[in-house]
Design a protein around this motif. Structure first.
Motif, PDB file in Angstrom:
ATOM      1  N   GLN A   8       0.837  -1.201   0.000  1.00 48.09           N
ATOM      2  CA  GLN A   8       0.000   0.000   0.000  1.00 48.09           C
ATOM      3  C   GLN A   8       0.870   1.248   0.000  1.00 48.09           C
ATOM      4  N   VAL A   9       0.548   2.180  -0.897  1.00 43.66           N
ATOM      5  CA  VAL A   9       1.290   3.436  -1.020  1.00 43.66           C
ATOM      6  C   VAL A   9       0.996   4.309   0.196  1.00 43.66           C
ATOM      7  N   LEU A  10       2.061   4.700   0.896  1.00 40.37           N
ATOM      8  CA  LEU A  10       1.928   5.568   2.070  1.00 40.37           C
ATOM      9  C   LEU A  10       2.151   7.030   1.709  1.00 40.37           C
ATOM     10  N   THR A  11       3.219   7.314   0.965  1.00 37.97           N
ATOM     11  CA  THR A  11       3.543   8.678   0.557  1.00 37.97           C
ATOM     12  C   THR A  11       4.142   8.665  -0.837  1.00 37.97           C
ATOM     13  N   LEU A  12       3.947   9.757  -1.560  1.00 41.06           N
ATOM     14  CA  LEU A  12       4.532   9.927  -2.885  1.00 41.06           C
ATOM     15  C   LEU A  12       5.750  10.836  -2.770  1.00 41.06           C
TER      16      LEU A  12
END
Length: 78
Positions: A8-12
């Protein structure tokens, strides 16, 4: 044989489509992953990761199904 794992993407990180990356959670582990192949990925999305590169964006249901299958596989080999 190759293995890709959902996370899961937490930050870009970054704005350039070719060099953009993200902090991605895999269970309790967080890794920085390249997003060059998945410019549509956003915070909260699940991405399929192979060799440090996100190769596809998954919906939450598909990610949960894959993670459950991997957990079952881990139990069978323990």
């Amino acid at each position: 044989m190759c293995l890709a794992v959902p996370g899961q993407v937490l930050t870009l990180l970054g704005d350039d489509a070719l060099t953009r990356s993200a902090r991605v959670a895999f269970g309790g582990i967080v890794k920085e992953i390249a997003l060059a192949f998945t410019p549509e990925a956003r915070v909260g999305d699940y991405v399929l990761v192979h060799a440090g590169v996100a190769i596809a964006v998954l919906d939450a249901e598909e990610a949960a199904h894959t993670l459950a299958a991997l957990a079952t596989l881990a139990e069978d080999t323990a």
